[in-house]
Write an enzyme that holds these catalytic residues in place. Structure first.
Site, PDB file in Angstrom:
ATOM      1  N   CYS A   1      -1.257  14.195 -14.849  1.00 32.60           N
ATOM      2  CA  CYS A   1      -2.159  15.316 -15.120  1.00 32.60           C
ATOM      3  C   CYS A   1      -3.491  14.987 -14.444  1.00 32.60           C
ATOM      4  O   CYS A   1      -4.022  13.891 -14.619  1.00 32.60           O
ATOM      5  CB  CYS A   1      -2.355  15.470 -16.627  1.00 32.60           C
ATOM      6  SG  CYS A   1      -3.699  16.585 -17.043  1.00 32.60           S
TER       7      CYS A   1
ATOM      8  N   GLN B   1       0.851  -1.203   0.000  1.00 37.70           N
ATOM      9  CA  GLN B   1       0.000   0.000   0.000  1.00 37.70           C
ATOM     10  C   GLN B   1       0.881   1.245   0.000  1.00 37.70           C
ATOM     11  O   GLN B   1       0.389   2.354  -0.128  1.00 37.70           O
ATOM     12  CB  GLN B   1      -0.868   0.014   1.264  1.00 37.70           C
ATOM     13  CG  GLN B   1      -1.820  -1.163   1.376  1.00 37.70           C
ATOM     14  CD  GLN B   1      -2.439  -1.225   2.769  1.00 37.70           C
ATOM     15  OE1 GLN B   1      -3.433  -0.572   3.053  1.00 37.70           O
ATOM     16  NE2 GLN B   1      -1.849  -2.024   3.635  1.00 37.70           N
TER      17      GLN B   1
ATOM     18  N   SER C   1      -2.451  -1.026   9.446  1.00 37.18           N
ATOM     19  CA  SER C   1      -3.526  -0.985  10.446  1.00 37.18           C
ATOM     20  C   SER C   1      -4.734  -1.808  10.001  1.00 37.18           C
ATOM     21  O   SER C   1      -5.670  -1.996  10.772  1.00 37.18           O
ATOM     22  CB  SER C   1      -3.948   0.465  10.699  1.00 37.18           C
ATOM     23  OG  SER C   1      -4.301   1.075   9.472  1.00 37.18           O
TER      24      SER C   1
ATOM     25  N   HIS D   1      -1.542   1.616  -4.195  1.00 36.63           N
ATOM     26  CA  HIS D   1      -1.940   3.021  -4.024  1.00 36.63           C
ATOM     27  C   HIS D   1      -1.060   3.995  -4.798  1.00 36.63           C
ATOM     28  O   HIS D   1      -0.999   5.169  -4.469  1.00 36.63           O
ATOM     29  CB  HIS D   1      -1.959   3.380  -2.527  1.00 36.63           C
ATOM     30  CG  HIS D   1      -3.008   2.646  -1.745  1.00 36.63           C
ATOM     31  ND1 HIS D   1      -2.985   2.512  -0.371  1.00 36.63           N
ATOM     32  CD2 HIS D   1      -4.129   1.992  -2.156  1.00 36.63           C
ATOM     33  CE1 HIS D   1      -4.036   1.813   0.022  1.00 36.63           C
ATOM     34  NE2 HIS D   1      -4.748   1.476  -1.035  1.00 36.63           N
TER      35      HIS D   1
HETATM   36  C1  BJW Z   1       4.721  -1.004  12.416  1.00 32.02           C
HETATM   37  C2  BJW Z   1       5.900  -0.404  12.746  1.00 32.02           C
HETATM   38  C3  BJW Z   1       7.036  -1.175  12.536  1.00 32.02           C
HETATM   39  C4  BJW Z   1       4.408   1.037  13.164  1.00 32.02           C
HETATM   40  N1  BJW Z   1       6.928  -2.412  12.041  1.00 32.02           N
HETATM   41  N2  BJW Z   1       4.539  -2.194  11.933  1.00 32.02           N
HETATM   42  C5  BJW Z   1     -15.559  -0.800   2.368  1.00 32.02           C
HETATM   43  C6  BJW Z   1     -15.915  -0.575   3.686  1.00 32.02           C
HETATM   44  C7  BJW Z   1     -15.639   0.644   4.287  1.00 32.02           C
HETATM   45  C8  BJW Z   1     -15.025   1.679   3.583  1.00 32.02           C
HETATM   46  C9  BJW Z   1     -14.682   1.456   2.290  1.00 32.02           C
HETATM   47  C10 BJW Z   1     -14.933   0.239   1.695  1.00 32.02           C
HETATM   48  N3  BJW Z   1     -14.467   0.299   0.398  1.00 32.02           N
HETATM   49  C11 BJW Z   1     -13.940   1.507   0.189  1.00 32.02           C
HETATM   50  C12 BJW Z   1     -14.060   2.241   1.312  1.00 32.02           C
HETATM   51  C13 BJW Z   1     -13.615   3.637   1.465  1.00 32.02           C
HETATM   52  C14 BJW Z   1     -12.140   3.800   1.726  1.00 32.02           C
HETATM   53  C15 BJW Z   1     -11.785   3.123   3.052  1.00 32.02           C
HETATM   54  O1  BJW Z   1     -11.246   2.050   3.121  1.00 32.02           O
HETATM   55  N4  BJW Z   1     -12.090   3.784   4.147  1.00 32.02           N
HETATM   56  C16 BJW Z   1     -11.809   3.232   5.466  1.00 32.02           C
HETATM   57  C17 BJW Z   1     -10.737   4.085   6.147  1.00 32.02           C
HETATM   58  C18 BJW Z   1     -13.063   3.160   6.250  1.00 32.02           C
HETATM   59  N5  BJW Z   1     -11.361   3.233   0.626  1.00 32.02           N
HETATM   60  C19 BJW Z   1     -11.152   3.919  -0.499  1.00 32.02           C
HETATM   61  O2  BJW Z   1     -11.654   5.017  -0.662  1.00 32.02           O
HETATM   62  C20 BJW Z   1     -10.342   3.257  -1.596  1.00 32.02           C
HETATM   63  N6  BJW Z   1     -11.048   3.380  -2.820  1.00 32.02           N
HETATM   64  C21 BJW Z   1     -12.069   2.591  -3.147  1.00 32.02           C
HETATM   65  O3  BJW Z   1     -12.361   1.601  -2.527  1.00 32.02           O
HETATM   66  O4  BJW Z   1     -12.708   3.019  -4.245  1.00 32.02           O
HETATM   67  C22 BJW Z   1     -13.878   2.334  -4.693  1.00 32.02           C
HETATM   68  C23 BJW Z   1     -14.169   2.841  -6.075  1.00 32.02           C
HETATM   69  C24 BJW Z   1     -14.407   1.927  -7.079  1.00 32.02           C
HETATM   70  C25 BJW Z   1     -14.668   2.383  -8.380  1.00 32.02           C
HETATM   71  C26 BJW Z   1     -14.675   3.762  -8.647  1.00 32.02           C
HETATM   72  C27 BJW Z   1     -14.419   4.663  -7.649  1.00 32.02           C
HETATM   73  C28 BJW Z   1     -14.152   4.213  -6.344  1.00 32.02           C
HETATM   74  C29 BJW Z   1      -9.032   4.012  -1.811  1.00 32.02           C
HETATM   75  C30 BJW Z   1      -8.125   3.932  -0.638  1.00 32.02           C
HETATM   76  C31 BJW Z   1      -6.888   4.786  -0.917  1.00 32.02           C
HETATM   77  C32 BJW Z   1      -6.027   4.950   0.325  1.00 32.02           C
HETATM   78  N7  BJW Z   1      -5.090   5.995   0.071  1.00 32.02           N
HETATM   79  C33 BJW Z   1      -4.073   6.280   1.083  1.00 32.02           C
HETATM   80  C34 BJW Z   1      -3.250   7.502   0.608  1.00 32.02           C
HETATM   81  C35 BJW Z   1      -2.297   7.095  -0.501  1.00 32.02           C
HETATM   82  C36 BJW Z   1      -1.475   8.236  -0.975  1.00 32.02           C
HETATM   83  C37 BJW Z   1      -0.541   8.761   0.080  1.00 32.02           C
HETATM   84  O5  BJW Z   1       0.380   8.051   0.536  1.00 32.02           O
HETATM   85  O6  BJW Z   1      -0.709   9.922   0.457  1.00 32.02           O
HETATM   86  O7  BJW Z   1      -3.241   5.148   1.283  1.00 32.02           O
HETATM   87  S1  BJW Z   1      -4.774   6.573   2.709  1.00 32.02           S
HETATM   88  C38 BJW Z   1      -3.497   5.738   3.592  1.00 32.02           C
HETATM   89  O8  BJW Z   1      -4.005   4.541   4.240  1.00 32.02           O
HETATM   90  C39 BJW Z   1      -2.506   5.263   2.524  1.00 32.02           C
HETATM   91  C40 BJW Z   1      -2.107   3.920   3.046  1.00 32.02           C
HETATM   92  O9  BJW Z   1      -1.577   3.127   1.993  1.00 32.02           O
HETATM   93  C41 BJW Z   1      -3.399   3.393   3.624  1.00 32.02           C
HETATM   94  C42 BJW Z   1      -3.216   2.313   4.643  1.00 32.02           C
HETATM   95  O10 BJW Z   1      -2.504   2.776   5.752  1.00 32.02           O
HETATM   96  P1  BJW Z   1      -1.458   1.816   6.451  1.00 32.02           P
HETATM   97  O11 BJW Z   1      -0.367   1.506   5.515  1.00 32.02           O
HETATM   98  O12 BJW Z   1      -2.164   0.687   7.073  1.00 32.02           O
HETATM   99  O13 BJW Z   1      -0.817   2.804   7.545  1.00 32.02           O
HETATM  100  P2  BJW Z   1      -1.342   3.147   9.020  1.00 32.02           P
HETATM  101  O14 BJW Z   1      -0.668   4.401   9.433  1.00 32.02           O
HETATM  102  O15 BJW Z   1      -2.826   3.125   9.099  1.00 32.02           O
HETATM  103  O16 BJW Z   1      -0.835   1.939   9.920  1.00 32.02           O
HETATM  104  C43 BJW Z   1       0.530   1.723  10.179  1.00 32.02           C
HETATM  105  C44 BJW Z   1       0.666   0.441  10.955  1.00 32.02           C
HETATM  106  O17 BJW Z   1       2.043   0.174  11.099  1.00 32.02           O
HETATM  107  C45 BJW Z   1       0.085   0.512  12.379  1.00 32.02           C
HETATM  108  O18 BJW Z   1      -0.730  -0.649  12.602  1.00 32.02           O
HETATM  109  C46 BJW Z   1       1.306   0.462  13.287  1.00 32.02           C
HETATM  110  O19 BJW Z   1       1.086  -0.235  14.503  1.00 32.02           O
HETATM  111  C47 BJW Z   1       2.267  -0.290  12.414  1.00 32.02           C
HETATM  112  N8  BJW Z   1       3.676  -0.035  12.676  1.00 32.02           N
HETATM  113  N9  BJW Z   1       5.606   0.897  13.212  1.00 32.02           N
HETATM  114  C48 BJW Z   1       5.683  -2.903  11.748  1.00 32.02           C
HETATM  115  N10 BJW Z   1       8.248  -0.663  12.850  1.00 32.02           N
END
Ligand code: BJW
Length: 246
Positions: free
Chosen positions: A130, A104, A191, A122
């Site tokens: 663009c 991700q 997460s 992602h």
């Molecule tokens: C350690 C550590 C160490 C610390 N060792 N671990 C179904 C149900 C509910 C909601 C939805 C659903 N389907 C879609 C949604 C909506 C939404 C969503 O999921 N919302 C939820 C939050 C409720 N999803 C979307 O909108 C997605 N799109 C979609 O589904 O579109 C449908 C569609 C279809 C057709 C046409 C149009 C639409 C898109 C999601 C995009 C996410 N984008 C981001 C930003 C990317 C760009 C950027 O970097 O700026 O992606 S948001 C952000 O979250 C980023 C990450 O990749 C993503 C996940 O986060 P991640 O990696 O888990 O990080 P953290 O910070 O949350 O966690 C870190 C973890 O590391 C923690 O657990 C720590 O404990 C741990 N950690 N140190 C190991 N040393």
């Protein structure tokens, strides 16, 4: 965590595994100094909620703010180096007959560590597109924030997937296919809150895979994992690789 703390049954499972998938999140890059999403930001950006900036609405409302936030993150990523966790996954890819890394993360650190088979769910922060035509564009050196597209004049934006946007179709298709056909699925440093990535472990376990979570903290996935390895990826992964292949 040392090799001795790892369950023997997991080591045996890994020695017999043919197809392995690892899904990574921001936590694997934390030890490289790249901030995660759900932990506090520092300095200039401490008053902003990262998840409020990662939306198309935020870009429409204030393109300069969002572009500058990504510029700040690009600089952090440029200065960062892959860590022991990234490198352990390169080693796993080397030893296993079939290994797929699904990330991700948008920081490109897996590729810089040497991982070859990487599916970016992602996008990648180092690329720009663009905002109107969605074509890749090199913004070059410019003071403009955001710079205009040289072809149509619309604003450039980072080539990443924001909330409410669809993931690249081939990426999520390939990731789901790999999850459905693997023997062991690792969820590392995420997460497990953001969909559709958060559904990949379930796709794997429904098809009979063993699921392993590596995270210092509990997540919504923890109770469903066959093995939970509590600790930083940069310590747990090298210990695991060394226990399997020594
Ligand atoms: C350690 C550590 C160490 C610390 N060792 N671990 C179904 C149900 C509910 C909601 C939805 C659903 N389907 C879609 C949604 C909506 C939404 C969503 O999921 N919302 C939820 C939050 C409720 N999803 C979307 O909108 C997605 N799109 C979609 O589904 O579109 C449908 C569609 C279809 C057709 C046409 C149009 C639409 C898109 C999601 C995009 C996410 N984008 C981001 C930003 C990317 C760009 C950027 O970097 O700026 O992606 S948001 C952000 O979250 C980023 C990450 O990749 C993503 C996940 O986060 P991640 O990696 O888990 O990080 P953290 O910070 O949350 O966690 C870190 C973890 O590391 C923690 O657990 C720590 O404990 C741990 N950690 N140190 C190991 N040393």
């Amino acid at each position: 965590m040392t090799e001795n703390d790892l369950p023997d049954s997991l080591i045996r499972t890994m020695r017999n595994a043919r197809r392995v998938v690892a899904l990574t999140g921001a936590g694997i890059s934390a030890e490289s100094g790249v901030p995660t999403f759900r932990e506090a930001q520092t300095g200039l950006w401490e008053t902003y909620e990262p998840l409020d900036l990662a939306t198309p609405e935020a870009f429409e409302r204030d393109p300069r703010l969002v572009w500058e936030w990504y510029e700040w993150r690009r600089k952090l990523v440029d200065a960062a180096e892959p860590n022991a966790g990234h490198r352990a996954l390169v080693e796993l890819e080397y030893w296993l007959p079939d290994f797929t890394l699904v990330t991700q993360n948008v920081d490109g650190l897996h590729q810089r560590a040497g991982s070859r088979s990487v599916i970016e769910l992602h996008g990648n922060i180092t690329r720009s597109i663009c905002s109107a035509e969605r074509t890749p564009i090199d913004p070059g050196l410019t003071e403009l924030a955001p710079p205009p597209c040289p072809q149509c004049g619309a604003s450039l934006r980072p080539d990443v997937v924001w909330f409410g946007e669809a993931l690249p179709a081939a990426a999520i298709l390939d990731a789901t296919e790999s999850a459905r056909s693997c023997d062991v699925f690792f969820s590392i440093g995420t997460s497990s809150l953001v969909q559709p990535a958060a559904s990949l472990p379930e796709a794997a376990t429904r098809s009979g895979a063993i699921m392993v979570e590596i995270n210092p903290e509990k997540t919504p996935l923890s109770s469903r994992a066959d093995y939970v390895l509590r600790g930083p990826a940069g310590e747990v992964l090298p210990a695991l690789v060394s226990a399997i292949y020594s």
